[in-house]
Design an enzyme around this catalytic site. Structure first.
Site, PDB file in Angstrom:
ATOM      1  N   ASP A 293       0.589   0.608  -2.875  1.00  0.00           N
ATOM      2  CA  ASP A 293       1.261  -0.982  -3.307  1.00  0.00           C
ATOM      3  C   ASP A 293       1.797  -1.266  -1.932  1.00  0.00           C
ATOM      4  OD1 ASP A 293       2.030  -2.652  -4.204  1.00  0.00           O
ATOM      5  OD2 ASP A 293       2.845  -1.906  -6.877  1.00  0.00           O
ATOM      6  N   HIS A 327      -1.341  -2.801  -1.323  1.00  0.00           N
ATOM      7  CA  HIS A 327      -1.098  -4.250  -1.561  1.00  0.00           C
ATOM      8  C   HIS A 327      -1.276  -5.082  -0.594  1.00  0.00           C
ATOM      9  CE1 HIS A 327      -1.546  -2.697  -5.757  1.00  0.00           C
ATOM     10  NE2 HIS A 327      -2.352  -2.587  -5.339  1.00  0.00           N
TER      11      HIS A 327
END
Length: 531
Positions: A293, A327
């Site tokens: 993430d 991300h």
């Protein structure tokens, strides 16, 4: 070659070369301790271990241009407590929780708990003030798989006199009951965690990553949780396979991170590398984060915490570090209702992330959710799909797709309207962009205040290698590929000395941008992989 002694621990030291290059020196150099060579490297930030406590040392850095020496003294240590002397086996089969916790509980002021080589299967360990945890090379603290072996931390408990609340845990910005983390520190000060060993959350085992947004008994734990702490330092350790966020400093001040490694599989859910939440005076130096993430996500809670326990995240410095996969390289928000200000990210390498600088918020965060004085400078981005994204319609939370959050028509400014102030990005080189260079979408009722891009070069991949993608996570926004600049609902966008190479378009797309300052913005038709 000049350098600074960044931190002296009890048995190790971290130095940073004083130069203007990004992460690496321009030539290899040697490090000598008391005349003995310890290391050859070209990294800007390095840590040297194998030292003794309470000792004076001379550290020399030597390259072809000469030699520089500085002296330092390692920290005071009262006693070294080996966990094996408390009964820990370290065979990876027998659980060692109680033995390790006994060593921690017995540790006096300025003592060190020593974890030697071995695999120590353990549940959560609770650290305390004025101690060090030394995880030596070859040592692994391995989290138990079973949820039932993790104590619960109640999110919020009312004080006995009813005048206040006692906050022990958090889940995505709210005071929710969560499992204790493998390394937990609550109301602790003067804590060091160091060594070349590994803290393994064992998130790839058990069911931590199955239905990750479903609460089972309690919310998933972090691997390292620092709750209302002060003066905490981490050095050299590897932290991996986290069940959820990896390192979560929470209402913690004076936090310093030196040369650590954070690694989680690329498909592991919500395994952010580091999430300083409502923290002040945070330093991240010479570290490498590669996760599933956001690599670093700076937060300050949701609306309730901002109203009842207001504390912004501020005075944060990230330098000479490697932020990979994931991300976002460095993200601000979205759970930042208390605000984020005074953040500097400099001399870093971003590689293989979806987004470089990622700003995200949404209606409902509140009037204190102000992001301001965010500076990114001297950054190299490699194969980052979207170097710059600013999104005020982020569709997180159960109501994230509601009309209130996603309505692109103007709504009244009220007590839940967030704000983005000044964001600067300077001296950035990005190769291998895919979907866009910059997407900025402010609220129609509250425009993004000021975006400044200066001395930025972006090169796109060839068309055959691109894939359209979701640039910002909001409803009813088209996928993009090869897009240079899209800005909407922005008070001021300044672009100075910008080179955009290989994009499909040759001019910016601006909607409701009040003031556009453009100086020497050049579009180049051919695609280049390097500048």
């Amino acid at each position: 070659m000049d350098f600074e002694i960044s931190a002296a621990f009890k048995r190790s030291v971290t130095i940073e070369i004083e130069n203007s290059t990004i992460c690496y020196t321009d030539e290899e150099y040697r490090i000598l301790i008391n005349g003995e060579e310890k290391l050859k490297t070209n990294l800007n930030v390095v840590s040297i271990d194998g030292l003794l406590p309470d000792s004076d040392y001379t550290l020399a850095v030597e390259d072809s241009r000469g030699r520089t020496e500085k002296t330092f003294k390692t920290g005071h240590e009262t006693v070294l407590l080996d966990i094996k002397n408390f009964g820990a086996k370290g065979d990876g089969k027998n659980e060692d929780t109680s033995f390790i916790q006994a060593a921690i509980s017995s540790c006096p002021v300025d003592g060190t708990v020593y974890v030697p080589k071995g695999i120590y299967l353990t549940g959560p360990l609770f650290l305390k003030s004025h101690m060090s945890l030394w995880v030596d090379e070859g040592a692994v603290l391995l989290g138990c798989e079973e949820r039932e072996k993790y104590p619960l931390l109640p999110g919020m408990t009312e004080t006995t006199d009813g005048s206040d609340e006692y906050n022990l845990s958090s889940w995505e910005g709210n005071p929710e009951t969560s499992f204790a983390s493998l390394i937990t520190a609550v109301n602790v000060e003067d804590l060091d965690i160091f060594g070349k060993g590994t803290i393994d959350g064992n998130g790839d085992k058990g069911d931590w990553w199955v239905n990750p947004k479903v609460k089972r008994i309690a919310w998933r734990p972090n691997t390292v949780f620092l709750n209302h702490c002060r003066n905490v330092r981490l050095q050299s350790v590897t932290v991996r396979n986290s069940p959820c966020w990896t390192i979560h400093p929470y209402y913690t001040d004076e936090l310093s991170i030196y040369n650590i490694n954070v690694w989680n599989p690329s498909d592991s859910p919500n395994t952010d590398g580091m999430d300083p939440e409502s923290c002040s005076r945070v330093l991240v130096l010479g570290s490498r984060i590669s996760v599933g993430d956001d690599c670093i996500a700076i937060k300050s809670g949701k609306y309730y915490m901002s109203e009842r326990h207001h504390k912004p995240s501020e005075h944060i410095l990230i330098r000479n570090s490697f932020l990979e996969r994931g991300h976002g390289s460095v993200t601000i928000g979205s759970e930042a209702s208390a605000g984020v200000n005074d953040v500097t990210v400099e001399r870093c390498i971003f590689e293989g992330t979806d987004r470089g600088l990622r700003i995200k918020t949404r209606r409902g965060r509140g009037p204190r959710a102000v992001y301001d004085n965010i500076i990114f400078r001297n950054i190299i981005m490699k194969d980052v799909h979207m170097p710059f994204t600013f999104n005020m319609f982020y569709f997180c939370d159960p109501d994230g797709h509601s009309e209130y959050v996603q309505d692109q028509n103007e709504r009244p400014v009220d007590e839940r309207t967030p704000e983005i102030g000044t964001i600067r990005a300077e001296n950035i080189e990005a190769t291998g962009a895919d979907q866009c260079m910059l997407v900025a979408y402010g609220l129609p009722e509250r425009y993004i205040d000021n975006i400044v891009l200066r001395d930025v070069k972006v090169s796109f991949r060839p068309k055959s290698e691109r894939k359209p993608g979701q640039t910002i996570m909001m409803d009813n926004f088209p996928e993009m590929t090869g897009k240079s600049v899209y800005a909407r609902n922005v008070k001021r966008l300044a672009m100075d000395n910008i080179e955009i190479r290989g994009s499909d378009d040759t001019e910016t797309e601006l909607i409701n941008v009040i003031d556009f300052d453009s100086y020497n913005v050049v579009y180049v038709n051919d695609v280049a992989t390097e500048f």
